[in-house]
Design an enzyme around this catalytic site. Structure first.
Site, PDB file in Angstrom:
ATOM      1  N   HIS A  24     -58.589 -45.007 -10.240  1.00 41.57           N
ATOM      2  CA  HIS A  24     -58.639 -46.189 -11.445  1.00 41.57           C
ATOM      3  C   HIS A  24     -60.025 -46.874 -11.657  1.00 41.57           C
ATOM      4  CE1 HIS A  24     -56.390 -48.599 -14.701  1.00 41.57           C
ATOM      5  NE2 HIS A  24     -57.479 -49.197 -13.633  1.00 41.57           N
ATOM      6  N   GLU A  25     -59.874 -48.002 -10.627  1.00 43.57           N
ATOM      7  CA  GLU A  25     -60.660 -48.954 -10.049  1.00 43.57           C
ATOM      8  C   GLU A  25     -61.989 -48.131  -9.867  1.00 43.57           C
ATOM      9  OE1 GLU A  25     -59.442 -51.130 -10.487  1.00 43.57           O
ATOM     10  OE2 GLU A  25     -57.481 -50.771 -10.401  1.00 43.57           O
ATOM     11  N   HIS A  28     -63.824 -48.567 -13.122  1.00 48.05           N
ATOM     12  CA  HIS A  28     -64.329 -50.183 -14.241  1.00 48.05           C
ATOM     13  C   HIS A  28     -65.895 -50.006 -13.455  1.00 48.05           C
ATOM     14  CE1 HIS A  28     -59.780 -50.421 -15.837  1.00 48.05           C
ATOM     15  NE2 HIS A  28     -59.710 -50.671 -14.808  1.00 48.05           N
TER      16      HIS A  28
END
Length: 447
Positions: A24-25, A28
């Protein structure tokens, strides 16, 4: 239930959840780096740092509580006005100074912390435009959607492994067993008595290992298709073609009318009088088309979107069940503790290892779907909240351009910090309720 298997199941879920957070990170981080944003930290977890290493301008590391993660980007909010740039008579600025209460102080603290992320950027050669707020709207949206999209893609991969890699347990056309006699439904008796009638399957001469080719002249590819014809033909003698020892044989079978549990049109199980012959099928893993995994992920995403707005009410019902001691609704939400407990129970069940692996992957895929949908909620500090701020900023700029006005100042999301605080408190409260319920009134899914 073995303790070791239970612990292994919990550990596997924790590792899988950590991987989900890390991806998920990364969702980003990659676009942020690609668009030139200065990223100070990439961290998995919260709390004290256990390990970290700086590579270039970014510190990568792990923290003590693996319940989330974050990347620290320069300029999540526009910088506050400095003293001397304001509009007071003495030249002192009024923006960025908070007073008069907790929320105002929170806004000021957020701006101060944000200004620190920008410190050192000004004046560096080629460093202009590396703050998040300076990016075009579409780039900010891409960065914020990158995290949830990674969770969705991981869910698709996991479901594809379950559906197309492992396969779904399916009743095949190979007969596993044939009942010698017919016992009344609901009886605990398992052995045939001398006066018990022979089952239609036994009377017709069916044997374990026979492969059903057709029933009543209709070719069948699954046991469900054969069962549907049998259930619709009580009291009528029909031909059934089986393959035995490499050769096909035609037998005559007369299904008897009996009360049995059947699946209704809406998927619910109900009792009905149908044709019954007394045979069971061999269950095997049948690999599904590659599109079935993504389709399952999309279907579950739609279901989660449909119930996510009911989350506060569902958490309230869970709290009531916890206080009153009532059994929880099997469809009630789970915390990470509840998901871990479920994974442990799945790993400890007396089932083939492939069944347990498939179930654990399904649980992890469902968690990623939940993370995807939850992070899209249009509330700060969630990713969806930052997307809404970016879109609102773009709308204001487009409106000013349409009317040939000067571009407005960037949207100051720091003013929404009090709202963020309220959302965070609500999330913490719901998490506490769900964790307590999962510890003291867990959902009973496996009996």
């Amino acid at each position: 239930m073995t303790v070791i298997a239970f612990i292994i199941g919990v550990a596997l879920l924790v590792v899988g959840l950590a991987v989900s957070i890390a991806l998920h990170e990364l969702g980003h981080l990659f676009p942020a780096k690609h668009f030139g944003v200065r990223v100070g930290q990439y961290m998995i977890g919260f709390g004290p740092t256990l390990w970290s290493r700086r590579i270039g301008e970014t510190e990568y590391g792990f923290k003590a509580l693996p319940l989330g993660g974050y990347i620290s980007m320069a300029g999540m909010y526009p910088p506050s006005r400095r003293a001397g740039a304001g509009d007071g008579a003495d030249g002192s600025g009024t923006e960025g100074k908070a007073g008069g209460g907790l929320f105002a102080t929170m806004v000021q603290d957020a701006r101060a912390a944000n200004d620190e992320t920008l410190a050192g950027r000004d004046g560096e050669d080629g460093d202009t435009g590396r703050a998040f707020y300076e990016l075009p709207v579409y780039k900010r949206v891409i960065i914020m959607l990158g995290g949830p999209v990674m969770n969705f893609l991981l869910a698709i991969v996991l479901f594809a492994i379950v559906f197309s890699g492992i396969g779904l347990q399916t009743a095949t056309t190979t007969i596993a067993s044939v009942n010698e006699c017919v016992l009344p439904a609901g009886m605990t008796q398992t052995e045939c008595t001398p006066d018990a009638p022979a089952s239609p399957a036994a009377a017709a001469g069916l044997r374990p290992g026979d492969v059903i080719v057709s029933v009543d002249g209709t070719a069948v590819a699954t046991f469900a298709e054969a069962s549907a014809i049998v259930q619709a033909s009580p009291g009528r003698t029909i031909p059934i073609v089986v393959r035995r020892g490499g050769a096909e044989q035609t037998l005559q079978i007369t299904p008897m009318l009996a009360e049995r549990q059947v699946a209704g049109a809406d998927g619910t199980v109900e009792t009905a009088e149908v044709g019954f012959v007394g045979m069971t099928a061999t269950v095997e893993y049948v690999r599904q088309p590659i599109a079935d995994g993504p389709q399952a992920a999309l279907a579950q995403t739609g279901q989660v979107f449909g119930i996510i707005w009911q989350l506060p009410a569902r958490v309230y019902d869970t709290a009531v069940d916890l206080i009153t001691g009532q059994s929880r609704d099997p469809n009630s939400p789970l915390s990470v503790v509840g998901a871990g407990r479920l994974a442990g129970e799945v790993a400890a069940t007396d089932a083939p290892i492939l069944n347990r692996v498939s179930s654990l992957l399904t649980i992890l895929g469902s968690l990623n779907i939940a993370l995807f949908v939850f992070n899209l909620l249009p509330l700060l500090p969630l990713d969806g909240g930052h997307v809404v701020v970016a879109l609102w900023d773009g709308l204001r700029r487009a409106w000013a351009k349409l009317w040939r006005r000067p571009p407005p100042a960037p949207v100051d999301a720091a003013k929404l910090v009090p709202v963020t605080f309220v959302v965070v408190i609500a999330l913490i409260a719901m998490t506490v309720v769900l964790v307590a319920a999962d510890l003291f009134n867990p959902v009973q899914l496996l009996g």
